[in-house]
Design a protein around this motif. Structure first.
Motif, PDB file in Angstrom:
ATOM      1  N   THR A 299       0.832  -1.212   0.000  1.00 41.96           N
ATOM      2  CA  THR A 299       0.000   0.000   0.000  1.00 41.96           C
ATOM      3  C   THR A 299       0.864   1.258   0.000  1.00 41.96           C
ATOM      4  N   THR A 300       1.883   1.286   0.844  1.00 39.05           N
ATOM      5  CA  THR A 300       2.763   2.453   0.898  1.00 39.05           C
ATOM      6  C   THR A 300       3.491   2.651  -0.422  1.00 39.05           C
ATOM      7  N   PHE A 301       4.001   1.578  -1.013  1.00 38.11           N
ATOM      8  CA  PHE A 301       4.693   1.692  -2.288  1.00 38.11           C
ATOM      9  C   PHE A 301       3.736   2.087  -3.411  1.00 38.11           C
ATOM     10  N   GLY A 302       2.459   1.734  -3.266  1.00 33.18           N
ATOM     11  CA  GLY A 302       1.473   2.182  -4.239  1.00 33.18           C
ATOM     12  C   GLY A 302       1.369   3.696  -4.277  1.00 33.18           C
ATOM     13  N   TYR A 303       1.385   4.329  -3.089  1.00 32.65           N
ATOM     14  CA  TYR A 303       1.375   5.790  -3.034  1.00 32.65           C
ATOM     15  C   TYR A 303       2.637   6.367  -3.671  1.00 32.65           C
ATOM     16  N   VAL A 304       3.784   5.749  -3.399  1.00 32.97           N
ATOM     17  CA  VAL A 304       5.040   6.242  -3.956  1.00 32.97           C
ATOM     18  C   VAL A 304       5.012   6.161  -5.482  1.00 32.97           C
ATOM     19  N   LEU A 305       4.562   5.017  -6.025  1.00 29.90           N
ATOM     20  CA  LEU A 305       4.500   4.855  -7.471  1.00 29.90           C
ATOM     21  C   LEU A 305       3.550   5.873  -8.095  1.00 29.90           C
ATOM     22  N   ARG A 306       2.397   6.063  -7.472  1.00 24.75           N
ATOM     23  CA  ARG A 306       1.418   7.021  -8.010  1.00 24.75           C
ATOM     24  C   ARG A 306       2.009   8.424  -8.073  1.00 24.75           C
ATOM     25  N   GLU A 307       2.637   8.883  -6.993  1.00 24.35           N
ATOM     26  CA  GLU A 307       3.176  10.239  -6.967  1.00 24.35           C
ATOM     27  C   GLU A 307       4.344  10.387  -7.928  1.00 24.35           C
ATOM     28  N   ALA A 308       5.214   9.371  -8.007  1.00 20.35           N
ATOM     29  CA  ALA A 308       6.366   9.454  -8.906  1.00 20.35           C
ATOM     30  C   ALA A 308       5.926   9.501 -10.368  1.00 20.35           C
ATOM     31  N   VAL A 309       4.959   8.682 -10.747  1.00 18.33           N
ATOM     32  CA  VAL A 309       4.472   8.694 -12.129  1.00 18.33           C
ATOM     33  C   VAL A 309       3.766  10.004 -12.435  1.00 18.33           C
ATOM     34  N   THR A 310       3.014  10.544 -11.462  1.00 19.69           N
ATOM     35  CA  THR A 310       2.357  11.838 -11.662  1.00 19.69           C
ATOM     36  C   THR A 310       3.383  12.929 -11.938  1.00 19.69           C
ATOM     37  N   ASN A 311       4.490  12.917 -11.200  1.00 19.14           N
ATOM     38  CA  ASN A 311       5.539  13.916 -11.424  1.00 19.14           C
ATOM     39  C   ASN A 311       6.183  13.749 -12.793  1.00 19.14           C
ATOM     40  N   VAL A 312       6.344  12.501 -13.235  1.00 16.75           N
ATOM     41  CA  VAL A 312       6.894  12.254 -14.574  1.00 16.75           C
ATOM     42  C   VAL A 312       5.979  12.841 -15.634  1.00 16.75           C
ATOM     43  N   LEU A 313       4.683  12.606 -15.495  1.00 13.83           N
ATOM     44  CA  LEU A 313       3.731  13.098 -16.482  1.00 13.83           C
ATOM     45  C   LEU A 313       3.657  14.632 -16.482  1.00 13.83           C
ATOM     46  N   ARG A 314       3.807  15.240 -15.325  1.00 16.42           N
ATOM     47  CA  ARG A 314       3.648  16.687 -15.227  1.00 16.42           C
ATOM     48  C   ARG A 314       4.885  17.461 -15.651  1.00 16.42           C
ATOM     49  N   HIS A 315       6.031  17.052 -15.101  1.00 18.04           N
ATOM     50  CA  HIS A 315       7.187  17.945 -15.125  1.00 18.04           C
ATOM     51  C   HIS A 315       8.405  17.409 -15.876  1.00 18.04           C
ATOM     52  N   VAL A 332      11.820   4.408  -8.969  1.00 17.41           N
ATOM     53  CA  VAL A 332      11.218   4.949 -10.192  1.00 17.41           C
ATOM     54  C   VAL A 332      12.248   5.885 -10.815  1.00 17.41           C
ATOM     55  N   GLU A 333      12.653   5.579 -12.049  1.00 16.55           N
ATOM     56  CA  GLU A 333      13.724   6.328 -12.715  1.00 16.55           C
ATOM     57  C   GLU A 333      13.218   6.821 -14.059  1.00 16.55           C
ATOM     58  N   ASP A 334      13.507   8.077 -14.379  1.00 12.51           N
ATOM     59  CA  ASP A 334      13.124   8.612 -15.693  1.00 12.51           C
ATOM     60  C   ASP A 334      14.310   9.324 -16.316  1.00 12.51           C
ATOM     61  N   ASP A 335      14.218   9.522 -17.635  1.00 15.17           N
ATOM     62  CA  ASP A 335      15.305  10.174 -18.379  1.00 15.17           C
ATOM     63  C   ASP A 335      14.914  11.587 -18.785  1.00 15.17           C
ATOM     64  N   GLY A 336      14.195  12.261 -17.917  1.00 15.52           N
ATOM     65  CA  GLY A 336      13.717  13.594 -18.240  1.00 15.52           C
ATOM     66  C   GLY A 336      14.802  14.645 -18.214  1.00 15.52           C
ATOM     67  N   THR A 337      14.366  15.890 -18.179  1.00 14.85           N
ATOM     68  CA  THR A 337      15.290  17.020 -18.265  1.00 14.85           C
ATOM     69  C   THR A 337      15.656  17.606 -16.900  1.00 14.85           C
ATOM     70  N   ALA A 338      15.107  17.062 -15.828  1.00 13.83           N
ATOM     71  CA  ALA A 338      15.381  17.620 -14.502  1.00 13.83           C
ATOM     72  C   ALA A 338      16.840  17.436 -14.136  1.00 13.83           C
ATOM     73  N   THR A 339      17.433  18.477 -13.590  1.00 13.07           N
ATOM     74  CA  THR A 339      18.826  18.409 -13.135  1.00 13.07           C
ATOM     75  C   THR A 339      18.953  18.637 -11.637  1.00 13.07           C
ATOM     76  N   ASP A 340      17.839  18.872 -10.989  1.00 14.77           N
ATOM     77  CA  ASP A 340      17.867  19.109  -9.546  1.00 14.77           C
ATOM     78  C   ASP A 340      16.509  18.701  -8.968  1.00 14.77           C
ATOM     79  N   PRO A 367      22.848  11.641 -13.455  1.00 12.97           N
ATOM     80  CA  PRO A 367      23.918  12.393 -14.135  1.00 12.97           C
ATOM     81  C   PRO A 367      23.525  12.893 -15.516  1.00 12.97           C
ATOM     82  N   GLY A 368      22.789  12.104 -16.282  1.00 11.05           N
ATOM     83  CA  GLY A 368      22.415  12.516 -17.629  1.00 11.05           C
ATOM     84  C   GLY A 368      21.108  13.263 -17.706  1.00 11.05           C
ATOM     85  N   GLY A 369      20.512  13.608 -16.578  1.00  7.49           N
ATOM     86  CA  GLY A 369      19.208  14.266 -16.569  1.00  7.49           C
ATOM     87  C   GLY A 369      18.125  13.294 -16.128  1.00  7.49           C
ATOM     88  N   GLY A 370      17.132  13.803 -15.476  1.00 12.20           N
ATOM     89  CA  GLY A 370      16.069  12.960 -14.958  1.00 12.20           C
ATOM     90  C   GLY A 370      16.219  12.733 -13.465  1.00 12.20           C
TER      91      GLY A 370
END
Length: 398
Positions: A299-315, A332-340, A367-370
């Motif tokens: 259940t706790t990891f479900g909340y983490v996955l939901r919030e992390a995916v929401t941030n990926v979709l938004r930002h 949860v790892e993404d290759d987005g443009t975030a550097t901080d 290191p490569g962004g995300g």
């Protein structure tokens, strides 16, 4: 952090604490008490007045004694006025009353029972330690005055009565203090409960609506693009149907969140994340099962996955998302443009959820962004193995 309430005199600090006030300040009624004080002081005023006037024609000394007697009685009527004042004022009031009471006992030859008005005031106005010093000292001084005047054997019974009644009021005041501290503790508990409930609802609504509205926005945009580019009406209708289903599901979740009956499933969140990422045209590398995660952590990891995916979709602006699961961790790892990492309500809410179960969540820039979000909950310590029992040969009769 809130201080633990003390309901007795079993700590050193409690002996030096001011009497706690009730919800509305506490203390006697300022209008009724002066009237009641007249009834309380008449048994003292009548005999003492007769005793003073019995010396003959009034003289300046007699008038001074009468002023002292009536000033002592009048000061008792000001008890509720002093009740809400600062400690120095209350201390000076109690010390002054006891001093006037002792002066009446010494100068007029009144019964030591006169001191009861001063000792009673001190019991309810100053900290318990000062009650012991002031009232105890007054009783000892009264005993000394009686010994010097040669009437200790005559009035020692009244002195014992004053001591006994003062002790009874002292313990009664301790009970009153405990009740008021309990009232204060209950008020603090109620305030904390309301605050915690508000935080829970705010956190759940943030997690719920943030994900649901983001997914709805992505799917509605996909349907628009399909209609604008290809004119594929059947596919656009299918996406709109999913938007409708998500809207109904979000409404149901809002109702369940408010009533605190909503539960999050890690497997269901994986399915929702897969659909949301696909609609956003993000390549998703997600686990197909959650069997390797401990059930109490899902259940706790479900909340983490939901919030992390929401941030990926938004930002994030990511093209690929990878989710990994372990027995007691999730990444949860993404290759987005975030550097901080920019802390927000979502990360703060996840930190609170993980802290409630003894876990941690951390977000770091790749290191490569995300971003890389990792949540981990410590495994419970294994129980110690039962000590081995060595088998002994059964004994018998020789």
């Amino acid at each position: 952090m809130a201080r633990s309430p003390r309901f007795g005199l079993n700590t050193r600090e409690a002996w030096w604490e001011d009497p706690p006030r009730g919800r509305h300040g506490g203390g006697p009624d300022k209008l009724r008490w002066p009237v009641l004080s007249i009834a309380f002081t008449l048994p003292f005023l009548i005999p003492v007045t007769k005793s003073v006037l019995g010396h003959g024609r009034p003289t300046p000394a007699v008038v001074a004694l009468l002023v002292l007697v009536y000033a002592y009685a009048a000061s008792y009527a000001f008890f509720p006025v002093v009740f809400d004042r600062d400690r120095p004022v209350r201390f000076a009031y109690c010390a002054g009353m006891l001093a006037m009471g002792l002066a009446v006992v010494a100068a007029v030859g009144a019964s030591p029972f006169t001191l009861l008005y001063g000792t009673a005031a001190a019991v309810f106005l100053v900290p318990p330690a000062w009650v012991v010093f002031l009232d105890g000292g007054a009783v000892l001084l009264a005993a000394g005055i009686m010994l010097v005047a040669g009437r200790f054997g005559e009035d020692y019974g009244d002195l014992i009565t004053v001591t006994s009644v003062t002790l009874a009021m002292f313990f009664m005041s301790s009970l009153v203090r405990a009740v008021r501290r309990l009232e204060q503790a209950n008020e603090e508990i109620a305030t904390l409960a309301v605050t915690n409930e508000r935080q829970r609802v705010a956190r759940d609504l943030h997690d719920l609506l943030g994900h649901s509205l983001t997914t709805i926005t992505v799917k509605a945009g996909l349907a628009r693009r399909v209609l604008e580019s290809a004119g594929d009406i059947p596919r656009a209708v299918e996406e709109i149907r999913e938007v409708e289903s998500l809207t109904r599901s979000a409404l149901s979740d809002v109702r369940a969140t408010v009533s605190e009956y909503r539960e999050v499933s890690l497997s269901a969140e994986l399915v929702g994340a897969r659909a949301a990422l696909r609609a956003a045209e993000i390549d998703a590398d997600l686990p197909h099962a959650v069997d390797n995660v401990r059930p109490e952590f899902q259940t706790t990891f479900g909340y983490v996955l939901r919030e992390a995916v929401t941030n990926v979709l938004r930002h994030s602006g990511a093209k690929q998302v990878k989710v990994k699961l372990g027995v007691n961790w999730l990444e949860v790892e993404d290759d987005g443009t975030a550097t901080d990492v920019v802390p927000g309500n979502g990360l703060r809410g996840l930190t609170e959820r993980l802290a409630a179960v003894g876990g941690t969540v951390a977000a770091s820039a790749r290191p490569g962004g995300g971003l890389l979000v990792r949540a981990e909950i410590p495994l419970p310590e294994p129980r110690g193995a039962a000590p081995a029992v060595r088998a002994e040969a059964a004994g018998g009769l020789a």
